[in-house]
Design an enzyme around this catalytic site. Structure first.
Site, PDB file in Angstrom:
ATOM      1  CD  GLU A  44      -1.527  -2.204   1.744  1.00  0.00           C
ATOM      2  OE1 GLU A  44      -0.241  -2.586   2.330  1.00  0.00           O
ATOM      3  OE2 GLU A  44      -2.223  -3.260   2.149  1.00  0.00           O
ATOM      4  CG  ASN A  46       5.503  -0.475  -3.194  1.00  0.00           C
ATOM      5  OD1 ASN A  46       6.507   0.108  -2.670  1.00  0.00           O
ATOM      6  ND2 ASN A  46       5.723  -1.870  -3.425  1.00  0.00           N
ATOM      7  NE  ARG A 118       5.091  -8.246   6.404  1.00  0.00           N
ATOM      8  CZ  ARG A 118       4.823  -7.967   5.199  1.00  0.00           C
ATOM      9  NH1 ARG A 118       4.381  -8.989   4.444  1.00  0.00           N
ATOM     10  NH2 ARG A 118       4.311  -6.799   4.902  1.00  0.00           N
ATOM     11  CG  ASN A 182      -0.661  -7.487  -3.160  1.00  0.00           C
ATOM     12  OD1 ASN A 182      -0.566  -7.626  -4.312  1.00  0.00           O
ATOM     13  ND2 ASN A 182      -0.379  -5.963  -2.766  1.00  0.00           N
ATOM     14  N   GLY A 243      -2.525  -9.224 -20.117  1.00  0.00           N
ATOM     15  CA  GLY A 243      -3.293  -7.875 -19.693  1.00  0.00           C
ATOM     16  C   GLY A 243      -4.237  -8.151 -18.561  1.00  0.00           C
ATOM     17  N   GLY A 270       2.440  -5.099  -9.735  1.00  0.00           N
ATOM     18  CA  GLY A 270       0.720  -4.958  -9.291  1.00  0.00           C
ATOM     19  C   GLY A 270       0.566  -3.814  -8.381  1.00  0.00           C
ATOM     20  CG  ASP A 271       2.426  -3.032  -4.965  1.00  0.00           C
ATOM     21  OD1 ASP A 271       1.331  -3.676  -4.724  1.00  0.00           O
ATOM     22  OD2 ASP A 271       3.506  -3.255  -4.061  1.00  0.00           O
ATOM     23  CG  ASP A 307       9.685  -3.256  -4.034  1.00  0.00           C
ATOM     24  OD1 ASP A 307      10.585  -4.087  -4.816  1.00  0.00           O
ATOM     25  OD2 ASP A 307       9.299  -3.826  -3.064  1.00  0.00           O
TER      26      ASP A 307
HETATM   27  N1  LIG Z   1       5.540  -9.966 -18.394  1.00  0.00           N
HETATM   28  C1  LIG Z   1       4.959  -8.960 -18.320  1.00  0.00           C
HETATM   29  N2  LIG Z   1       4.821  -8.181 -19.574  1.00  0.00           N
HETATM   30  C2  LIG Z   1       4.136  -6.844 -19.358  1.00  0.00           C
HETATM   31  N3  LIG Z   1       3.549  -6.451 -18.365  1.00  0.00           N
HETATM   32  C3  LIG Z   1       3.380  -7.229 -17.417  1.00  0.00           C
HETATM   33  C4  LIG Z   1       3.996  -8.369 -17.186  1.00  0.00           C
HETATM   34  N4  LIG Z   1       3.696  -8.947 -16.126  1.00  0.00           N
HETATM   35  C5  LIG Z   1       3.151  -8.345 -15.442  1.00  0.00           C
HETATM   36  N5  LIG Z   1       2.760  -7.148 -16.406  1.00  0.00           N
HETATM   37  C6  LIG Z   1       1.771  -5.866 -15.883  1.00  0.00           C
HETATM   38  O1  LIG Z   1       1.901  -5.728 -14.306  1.00  0.00           O
HETATM   39  C7  LIG Z   1       0.473  -5.827 -14.036  1.00  0.00           C
HETATM   40  C8  LIG Z   1       0.512  -6.638 -12.617  1.00  0.00           C
HETATM   41  O2  LIG Z   1       0.927  -7.803 -13.125  1.00  0.00           O
HETATM   42  P1  LIG Z   1       0.703  -9.108 -11.876  1.00  0.00           P
HETATM   43  O3  LIG Z   1       1.513 -10.205 -12.268  1.00  0.00           O
HETATM   44  O4  LIG Z   1      -0.641  -9.113 -11.421  1.00  0.00           O
HETATM   45  O5  LIG Z   1       1.608  -8.209 -10.720  1.00  0.00           O
HETATM   46  P2  LIG Z   1       2.080  -8.666  -9.283  1.00  0.00           P
HETATM   47  O6  LIG Z   1       2.461 -10.154  -9.157  1.00  0.00           O
HETATM   48  O7  LIG Z   1       2.960  -7.689  -8.846  1.00  0.00           O
HETATM   49  O8  LIG Z   1       0.507  -8.349  -8.467  1.00  0.00           O
HETATM   50  C9  LIG Z   1      -0.176  -6.507 -15.061  1.00  0.00           C
HETATM   51  O9  LIG Z   1      -1.462  -5.973 -15.042  1.00  0.00           O
HETATM   52  C10 LIG Z   1       0.575  -5.961 -16.234  1.00  0.00           C
HETATM   53  O10 LIG Z   1       0.212  -4.725 -16.545  1.00  0.00           O
HETATM   54  O1  LIG Z   2       5.009  -8.751  -0.020  1.00  0.00           O
HETATM   55  C1  LIG Z   2       4.884  -7.851   0.701  1.00  0.00           C
HETATM   56  O2  LIG Z   2       4.149  -7.896   1.664  1.00  0.00           O
HETATM   57  C2  LIG Z   2       4.974  -6.402   0.368  1.00  0.00           C
HETATM   58  O3  LIG Z   2       4.367  -5.514   0.678  1.00  0.00           O
HETATM   59  C3  LIG Z   2       6.463  -6.171  -0.551  1.00  0.00           C
HETATM   60  C4  LIG Z   2       6.302  -5.518  -1.748  1.00  0.00           C
HETATM   61  O4  LIG Z   2       6.594  -4.363  -1.906  1.00  0.00           O
HETATM   62  C5  LIG Z   2       5.049  -5.950  -2.443  1.00  0.00           C
HETATM   63  O5  LIG Z   2       4.456  -7.397  -2.220  1.00  0.00           O
HETATM   64  C6  LIG Z   2       5.016  -5.787  -3.916  1.00  0.00           C
HETATM   65  O6  LIG Z   2       3.741  -6.268  -4.277  1.00  0.00           O
HETATM   66  P1  LIG Z   2       3.158  -6.720  -5.931  1.00  0.00           P
HETATM   67  O7  LIG Z   2       3.209  -5.440  -6.604  1.00  0.00           O
HETATM   68  O8  LIG Z   2       2.094  -7.475  -6.050  1.00  0.00           O
HETATM   69  O9  LIG Z   2       4.655  -7.217  -6.455  1.00  0.00           O
END
Ligand SMILES: Nc1ncnc2c1ncn2[C@@H]1O[C@H](COP(=O)(O)OP(=O)(O)O)[C@@H](O)[C@H]1O
Ligand SMILES: O=C(O)C(=O)C[C@H](O)[C@H](O)COP(=O)(O)O
Length: 316
Positions: A44, A46, A118, A182, A243, A270-271, A307
């Protein structure tokens, strides 16, 4: 229910733990790493930092330790324009941290290992009573959108109760509840993940990866997710490089393709996506355009080791 008088429709309030991140300075296995580079993460936070860099009115609600890491996090958030007036300092518990070891999976995709330090952190002591602290209640009353991730209820049993009450109060105030699932299996090991599922089910906007949907809800089938979250205003089903599928009551499924990216390090994509999406929505973009901007922010996070994006794209 209409928004309360104090609610600002475009204001986003992010709620959750900040973590100091230690990454081996050289590209070596952890056992051989002698020097580490410090940065800041936490889902959050981030989102809040990227929203701040995008010029969005944003606050962050959390608890930090009374230590140098906490001081650094607070200063960093403040310098990004994030309102930290509802961030408490715990005299007895430390700021959490994690060690991130970037690497490559067997299939060639970039993957990082995360080692958390943590448990017992200041943020793990979040509890429903925290919501009654005047600074916290005041900031939450100003929210158009409250954003929280499924990491927060995983921090402790009291944090899980905190999230349930946060969701209840957000909806009662007429603000939008945005939840990024998450799923972090390590936080739920040996615990019932019902609070995670309940938080997802309370969301107005639910962001989740297809892999997370399978792990937590047993399916990533859009029809079954629609049936399960029919009351949710919107579900954004993230399909990594393919996507996002936008699921909305009364509308056909819509696929919004991601950008073509050479991934350097995936943590934080994702963040960044959530921040871009929420930023564009708070400026009045329609959901599909907001998803497109989310993809651009995610791409900017994917091409750096840290990140968060080094530079955010322009939000028009
Ligand atoms: N290999 C990739 N190529 C392009 N965009 C990606 C790729 N992986 C993730 N993304 C982008 O990142 C966003 C979040 O991806 P996600 O895998 O859900 O992230 P997280 O696991 O960090 O939550 C996707 O909606 C897309 O916009
Ligand atoms: O895992 C946790 O508890 C954290 O908060 C560390 C990271 O900063 C986020 O996990 C990133 O999250 P994603 O954008 O989904 O890759």
């Amino acid at each position: 229910m209409p928004p309360t008088e104090t609610t600002t429709p475009s204001r986003v309030v992010c709620v959750g733990e900040a973590l100091v991140v230690l990454t081996p300075t050289d590209d070596v296995p952890l056992a051989e790493a002698a020097t580490f580079t410090r940065s800041v993460g936490g889902a959050e936070l981030n989102v809040a930092l990227t929203l701040g860099h995008l010029g969005i009115d944003v606050a962050w609600v959390s608890r930090l330790g009374d230590d140098g890491f906490g001081e650094h996090v607070r200063a960093l958030a403040g310098s990004a324009g994030v309102d930290v007036s509802a961030v408490a300092t715990d005299p007895d518990r430390p700021t959490g941290l994690y060690v991130k070891v970037p690497g490559t999976a067997a299939d060639g995709t970039r993957r990082s290992r995360m080692h958390y330090y943590r448990s017992g952190s200041a943020a793990s002591a979040l509890s429903p009573e925290f919501l009654d602290e005047p600074a916290v209640a005041g900031v939450l009353a100003s929210a158009g959108t409250v954003h929280v991730s499924g990491i927060t209820p995983g921090l402790s049993d009291s944090a899980a109760r905190f999230c349930a009450e946060l969701a209840r109060r957000t909806r009662a105030a007429g603000a939008t509840l945005s939840v990024d699932l998450n799923h972090r299996p390590v936080l739920w090991r040996g615990r019932d993940d019902a609070p995670l599922r309940a938080l997802a089910e309370a969301a107005d906007e639910l962001l989740l990866g297809a892999d997370e949907a399978r792990a937590v809800f047993g399916t990533d089938d859009p029809a079954r997710l629609r049936a399960r979250f029919g009351h949710a205003r919107r579900v954004l089903l993230k399909q990594e490089e393919h996507g996002v599928l936008v699921l909305e009551p009364g509308e056909p499924d819509r696929h919004v393709p991601a950008l073509d990216v050479d991934v350097v390090e995936p943590v934080g994509a994702g963040d960044a996506f959530a921040a871009g999406y929420l930023a564009a929505r708070s400026r009045g973009a329609d959901p599909d355009d907001a998803v497109r901007f989310g993809h651009r922010c995610a791409a900017a996070a994917l091409v750096v080791r840290g990140d968060r994006p080094a530079h955010v794209p322009a939000l028009t």
